[in-house]
Design a protein around this motif. Structure first.
Motif, PDB file in Angstrom:
ATOM      1  N   SER A   1       0.861  -1.181   0.000  1.00  0.00           N
ATOM      2  CA  SER A   1       0.000   0.000   0.000  1.00  0.00           C
ATOM      3  C   SER A   1       0.896   1.229   0.000  1.00  0.00           C
ATOM      4  CB  SER A   1      -0.912   0.027   1.228  1.00  0.00           C
ATOM      5  OG  SER A   1      -0.160   0.234   2.409  1.00  0.00           O
ATOM      6  N   GLU A   2       0.340   2.371  -0.363  1.00  0.00           N
ATOM      7  CA  GLU A   2       1.114   3.604  -0.342  1.00  0.00           C
ATOM      8  C   GLU A   2       1.563   3.933   1.081  1.00  0.00           C
ATOM      9  OE1 GLU A   2      -1.196   6.656  -2.166  1.00  0.00           O
ATOM     10  OE2 GLU A   2      -1.024   5.800  -4.192  1.00  0.00           O
ATOM     11  N   GLU A   3       0.720   3.596   2.067  1.00  0.00           N
ATOM     12  CA  GLU A   3       1.061   3.877   3.463  1.00  0.00           C
ATOM     13  C   GLU A   3       2.184   2.979   3.969  1.00  0.00           C
ATOM     14  OE1 GLU A   3      -2.017   3.164   2.407  1.00  0.00           O
ATOM     15  OE2 GLU A   3      -2.860   5.194   2.388  1.00  0.00           O
ATOM     16  N   GLY A   4       2.484   1.903   3.228  1.00  0.00           N
ATOM     17  CA  GLY A   4       3.505   0.962   3.653  1.00  0.00           C
ATOM     18  C   GLY A   4       4.875   1.215   3.075  1.00  0.00           C
ATOM     19  N   ALA A   5       5.053   2.360   2.406  1.00  0.00           N
ATOM     20  CA  ALA A   5       6.352   2.668   1.793  1.00  0.00           C
ATOM     21  C   ALA A   5       7.370   3.070   2.853  1.00  0.00           C
ATOM     22  CB  ALA A   5       6.194   3.789   0.775  1.00  0.00           C
ATOM     23  N   SER A   6       8.607   2.739   2.600  1.00  0.00           N
ATOM     24  CA  SER A   6       9.687   3.125   3.521  1.00  0.00           C
ATOM     25  C   SER A   6      10.610   4.179   2.930  1.00  0.00           C
ATOM     26  CB  SER A   6      10.510   1.899   3.919  1.00  0.00           C
ATOM     27  OG  SER A   6      11.157   1.335   2.785  1.00  0.00           O
ATOM     28  N   ALA A   7      10.521   4.399   1.603  1.00  0.00           N
ATOM     29  CA  ALA A   7      11.395   5.365   0.937  1.00  0.00           C
ATOM     30  C   ALA A   7      10.711   5.842  -0.342  1.00  0.00           C
ATOM     31  CB  ALA A   7      12.747   4.727   0.612  1.00  0.00           C
ATOM     32  N   PRO A   8      11.105   7.000  -0.856  1.00  0.00           N
ATOM     33  CA  PRO A   8      10.491   7.497  -2.098  1.00  0.00           C
ATOM     34  C   PRO A   8      10.752   6.562  -3.272  1.00  0.00           C
ATOM     35  CG  PRO A   8      11.726   9.237  -0.981  1.00  0.00           C
ATOM     36  CD  PRO A   8      12.074   7.952  -0.295  1.00  0.00           C
ATOM     37  N   GLY A   9       9.821   6.534  -4.209  1.00  0.00           N
ATOM     38  CA  GLY A   9      10.038   5.835  -5.467  1.00  0.00           C
ATOM     39  C   GLY A   9       9.858   4.340  -5.429  1.00  0.00           C
ATOM     40  N   GLN A  10       9.343   3.799  -4.347  1.00  0.00           N
ATOM     41  CA  GLN A  10       9.118   2.354  -4.308  1.00  0.00           C
ATOM     42  C   GLN A  10       7.861   1.991  -5.083  1.00  0.00           C
ATOM     43  OE1 GLN A  10       9.097   1.860  -0.040  1.00  0.00           O
ATOM     44  NE2 GLN A  10      11.262   1.311   0.023  1.00  0.00           N
ATOM     45  N   ILE A  11       7.887   0.821  -5.676  1.00  0.00           N
ATOM     46  CA  ILE A  11       6.753   0.366  -6.478  1.00  0.00           C
ATOM     47  C   ILE A  11       5.626  -0.070  -5.562  1.00  0.00           C
ATOM     48  CG2 ILE A  11       5.964  -1.408  -8.104  1.00  0.00           C
ATOM     49  CD1 ILE A  11       8.816  -1.416  -9.255  1.00  0.00           C
ATOM     50  N   VAL A  12       4.440   0.469  -5.791  1.00  0.00           N
ATOM     51  CA  VAL A  12       3.245  -0.005  -5.107  1.00  0.00           C
ATOM     52  C   VAL A  12       2.608  -1.055  -6.010  1.00  0.00           C
ATOM     53  CG1 VAL A  12       0.985   0.605  -4.178  1.00  0.00           C
ATOM     54  CG2 VAL A  12       2.899   2.195  -3.931  1.00  0.00           C
ATOM     55  N   MET A  13       2.392  -2.233  -5.475  1.00  0.00           N
ATOM     56  CA  MET A  13       1.875  -3.354  -6.273  1.00  0.00           C
ATOM     57  C   MET A  13       0.371  -3.172  -6.511  1.00  0.00           C
ATOM     58  SD  MET A  13       4.364  -5.444  -7.077  1.00  0.00           S
ATOM     59  CE  MET A  13       3.817  -7.144  -7.241  1.00  0.00           C
ATOM     60  N   SER A  14       0.064  -2.387  -7.525  1.00  0.00           N
ATOM     61  CA  SER A  14      -1.316  -2.108  -7.882  1.00  0.00           C
ATOM     62  C   SER A  14      -1.531  -2.471  -9.345  1.00  0.00           C
ATOM     63  CB  SER A  14      -1.613  -0.620  -7.681  1.00  0.00           C
ATOM     64  OG  SER A  14      -0.869   0.152  -8.611  1.00  0.00           O
ATOM     65  N   PRO A  15      -2.776  -2.564  -9.799  1.00  0.00           N
ATOM     66  CA  PRO A  15      -3.020  -2.859 -11.220  1.00  0.00           C
ATOM     67  C   PRO A  15      -2.321  -1.891 -12.164  1.00  0.00           C
ATOM     68  CG  PRO A  15      -5.039  -3.179  -9.968  1.00  0.00           C
ATOM     69  CD  PRO A  15      -4.032  -2.588  -9.006  1.00  0.00           C
ATOM     70  N   ALA A  16      -2.153  -0.632 -11.736  1.00  0.00           N
ATOM     71  CA  ALA A  16      -1.495   0.351 -12.592  1.00  0.00           C
ATOM     72  C   ALA A  16      -0.040  -0.009 -12.879  1.00  0.00           C
ATOM     73  CB  ALA A  16      -1.574   1.739 -11.947  1.00  0.00           C
ATOM     74  N   ALA A  17       0.570  -0.777 -11.980  1.00  0.00           N
ATOM     75  CA  ALA A  17       1.980  -1.138 -12.138  1.00  0.00           C
ATOM     76  C   ALA A  17       2.175  -2.370 -13.019  1.00  0.00           C
ATOM     77  CB  ALA A  17       2.615  -1.378 -10.772  1.00  0.00           C
ATOM     78  N   ILE A  18       1.099  -3.097 -13.313  1.00  0.00           N
ATOM     79  CA  ILE A  18       1.236  -4.394 -13.991  1.00  0.00           C
ATOM     80  C   ILE A  18       1.908  -4.304 -15.359  1.00  0.00           C
ATOM     81  CG2 ILE A  18      -0.070  -6.309 -15.036  1.00  0.00           C
ATOM     82  CD1 ILE A  18      -1.955  -6.181 -12.650  1.00  0.00           C
ATOM     83  N   PRO A  19       1.560  -3.359 -16.250  1.00  0.00           N
ATOM     84  CA  PRO A  19       2.236  -3.346 -17.568  1.00  0.00           C
ATOM     85  C   PRO A  19       3.753  -3.260 -17.460  1.00  0.00           C
ATOM     86  CG  PRO A  19       0.285  -1.954 -17.628  1.00  0.00           C
ATOM     87  CD  PRO A  19       0.483  -2.343 -16.184  1.00  0.00           C
ATOM     88  N   GLY A  20       4.250  -2.386 -16.581  1.00  0.00           N
ATOM     89  CA  GLY A  20       5.695  -2.282 -16.419  1.00  0.00           C
ATOM     90  C   GLY A  20       6.292  -3.511 -15.779  1.00  0.00           C
ATOM     91  N   LEU A  21       5.604  -4.047 -14.783  1.00  0.00           N
ATOM     92  CA  LEU A  21       6.090  -5.261 -14.128  1.00  0.00           C
ATOM     93  C   LEU A  21       6.136  -6.425 -15.109  1.00  0.00           C
ATOM     94  CD1 LEU A  21       4.164  -4.954 -10.741  1.00  0.00           C
ATOM     95  CD2 LEU A  21       6.630  -4.709 -11.054  1.00  0.00           C
ATOM     96  N   ARG A  22       5.173  -6.492 -16.013  1.00  0.00           N
ATOM     97  CA  ARG A  22       5.168  -7.563 -17.017  1.00  0.00           C
ATOM     98  C   ARG A  22       6.363  -7.418 -17.954  1.00  0.00           C
ATOM     99  NH1 ARG A  22       3.577 -12.667 -18.006  1.00  0.00           N
ATOM    100  NH2 ARG A  22       1.517 -12.224 -17.132  1.00  0.00           N
ATOM    101  N   ARG A  23       6.723  -6.196 -18.329  1.00  0.00           N
ATOM    102  CA  ARG A  23       7.925  -6.001 -19.155  1.00  0.00           C
ATOM    103  C   ARG A  23       9.156  -6.499 -18.410  1.00  0.00           C
ATOM    104  NH1 ARG A  23      10.233  -1.522 -20.800  1.00  0.00           N
ATOM    105  NH2 ARG A  23       9.388  -0.134 -19.192  1.00  0.00           N
ATOM    106  N   LEU A  24       9.195  -6.249 -17.096  1.00  0.00           N
ATOM    107  CA  LEU A  24      10.320  -6.681 -16.281  1.00  0.00           C
ATOM    108  C   LEU A  24      10.397  -8.198 -16.205  1.00  0.00           C
ATOM    109  CD1 LEU A  24      12.578  -6.345 -14.152  1.00  0.00           C
ATOM    110  CD2 LEU A  24      10.797  -5.906 -12.450  1.00  0.00           C
ATOM    111  N   THR A  25       9.295  -8.850 -15.885  1.00  0.00           N
ATOM    112  CA  THR A  25       9.332 -10.309 -15.737  1.00  0.00           C
ATOM    113  C   THR A  25       9.616 -10.989 -17.077  1.00  0.00           C
ATOM    114  OG1 THR A  25       6.909 -10.477 -15.976  1.00  0.00           O
ATOM    115  CG2 THR A  25       7.791 -10.279 -13.738  1.00  0.00           C
ATOM    116  N   ASP A  26       9.055 -10.453 -18.159  1.00  0.00           N
ATOM    117  CA  ASP A  26       9.323 -11.039 -19.479  1.00  0.00           C
ATOM    118  C   ASP A  26      10.806 -10.948 -19.820  1.00  0.00           C
ATOM    119  OD1 ASP A  26       6.659 -11.682 -19.845  1.00  0.00           O
ATOM    120  OD2 ASP A  26       6.236 -10.032 -21.233  1.00  0.00           O
ATOM    121  N   ALA A  27      11.418  -9.809 -19.505  1.00  0.00           N
ATOM    122  CA  ALA A  27      12.837  -9.620 -19.825  1.00  0.00           C
ATOM    123  C   ALA A  27      13.716 -10.563 -19.016  1.00  0.00           C
ATOM    124  CB  ALA A  27      13.236  -8.171 -19.581  1.00  0.00           C
TER     125      ALA A  27
END
Length: 402
Positions: free
Chosen positions: A66-92
């Protein structure tokens, strides 16, 4: 386990439902390569380098539930909005031959209000001894909410193509802080005995397993001891591991030490980069960091396999869950030692930051030794872009591309 039956560290194996090409895992290390909280080409290149370098699995560090669970700026929040980029990462990473895991966490007492906009939560009211920030007591409804956040983000990991998730139950982040008798002073079913204090992590693991089934692997990163007096030590950590093992909700446990609250060098060991930390602090804080930084951060000499003495206590206790050894693993002999002691996988962090291709080098020549000298200046680079300060390519870029 005798030498003749010690597994080959470089032979294919399985971590739960996941097939890995070998038993070497790139441990989670803060990355600083997703400044907007989304996957970048730089983050993809970072993990592809470890995959091309031969690891069986690489771990994407600190993906927030969650956004409230971040410990530092710029960390990825595991939300549906992040999936396209995460899929590029896992595919690579898959294309480079490696599996990939997402570390899921809620920072709890380490979540800065200046970043999240809300007061940090803890099992009980708590003052962070490093930041002096006040943390309020989490409610039972919020405990259930965080549990569901871990489950929902595990589903995001599946949708994004990850092979495993690593539940961060270490370093006094929120789940880990429930295990600490010093921080957890609750009077309900989540406080008191170690069985009660282990309830939250067990509920998270159980709920995540309900969601993922056997689609991906489930790992927990668990503190053996955290270096905070009166907090987490091996005797109670063994009980937590035993309870998790009996639940049969995890495929593996990665054993760790230390915290992000107090004396962080207890996790890293080696040189204390006080001067470098002072340089990245606001000007008003720099003199204090230079004067007291070593005392606040702690100072612990480095030695090879420095977590092994504690970790071997868990081998006879954990019967149904694979074990991952971390800490001071830098060469082939260390891999063999860990496997001979009864561990199933070896996790490397700083050594791979120094040499992403270290595994391939060890496969080609078992006498290869890491060039990491444990100066720990890589710790400071998390305030920008994590890298080994001794690697010109990582530090300055590849001159051939200019």
């Amino acid at each position: 386990m005798d030498v003749e039956t010690t597994p080959d560290p470089f032979a294919p194996t399985r971590l739960g439902p996941v097939r890995l090409r070998n038993r070497v895992i790139k441990a989670a290390t803060s990355e600083g390569r997703s400044p907007d909280g989304l996957v970048t080409d730089d983050l993809i290149d970072f993990h592809v380098a470890f995959a091309e370098g031969g690891v069986g699995m690489t771990t994407v560090a600190y993906c927030c539930v969650s956004e409230e669970g971040a410990s530092a700026p710029g960390q990825i929040v595991m939300s549906p909005a992040a999936i396209p980029g995460l899929r590029r990462l896992t595919d690579a990473v898959h294309a480079a031959g490696s599996a990939i895991s997402a570390q899921l966490g809620h920072a709890g007492v380490v979540a800065p209000k200046k970043l999240t906009g809300v007061t940090a939560i803890a099992p009980s009211r708590f003052i962070n001894p490093t930041s002096f920030a006040y943390c309020r007591e989490i409610t039972r409804d919020e405990i259930r909410q965080v549990t569901e956040q871990f489950a929902a983000t595990a589903q995001v990991a599946i949708d994004a193509g990850f092979d495993a998730v690593e539940l961060h139950f270490g370093h006094l982040y929120l789940p880990s802080s429930f295990l600490s008798a010093r921080i957890n002073r609750r009077k309900d079913g989540y406080g008191g005995s170690i069985d009660n204090r282990s309830r939250f992590v067990r509920e998270i693991a159980s709920r995540v397993r309900e969601v993922v089934g056997d689609q991906i692997g489930v790992i927990a990163k668990l503190d053996m001891d955290d270096g905070l007096p009166g907090s987490i030590w091996i005797d109670e950590a063994l009980r937590t591991a035993q309870l998790l093992d009996g639940d049969a909700t995890l495929d593996a446990i990665e054993l760790t030490q230390g915290s992000s609250v107090y004396k962080p060098m207890y996790l890293f060991r080696g040189d204390v980069p006080v001067k470098e930390f002072a340089a990245v602090m606001p000007a008003a804080l720099r003199p204090g960091v230079r004067l007291a930084g070593k005392r606040v951060m702690g100072s612990y000499p480095y030695r090879d396999l420095y977590m092994l003495d504690a970790a071997r206590q868990f081998v006879p206790v954990v019967r149904n869950t694979q074990l991952i050894l971390l800490g001071g693993i830098t060469n082939y002999d260390h891999l063999r030692t860990g496997l001979r002691e009864g561990f199933d996988f070896m996790a490397l962090g700083r050594a791979l930051l120094r040499e992403p291709d270290l595994v391939n080098a060890m496969i080609a020549d078992h006498g290869t030794r890491s060039r990491c000298n444990h100066n720990n200046k890589c710790m400071v680079t998390v305030f920008g872009r994590t890298h080994c300060v001794l690697d010109p390519v990582q530090r300055y870029g590849d001159a051939t591309r200019r």
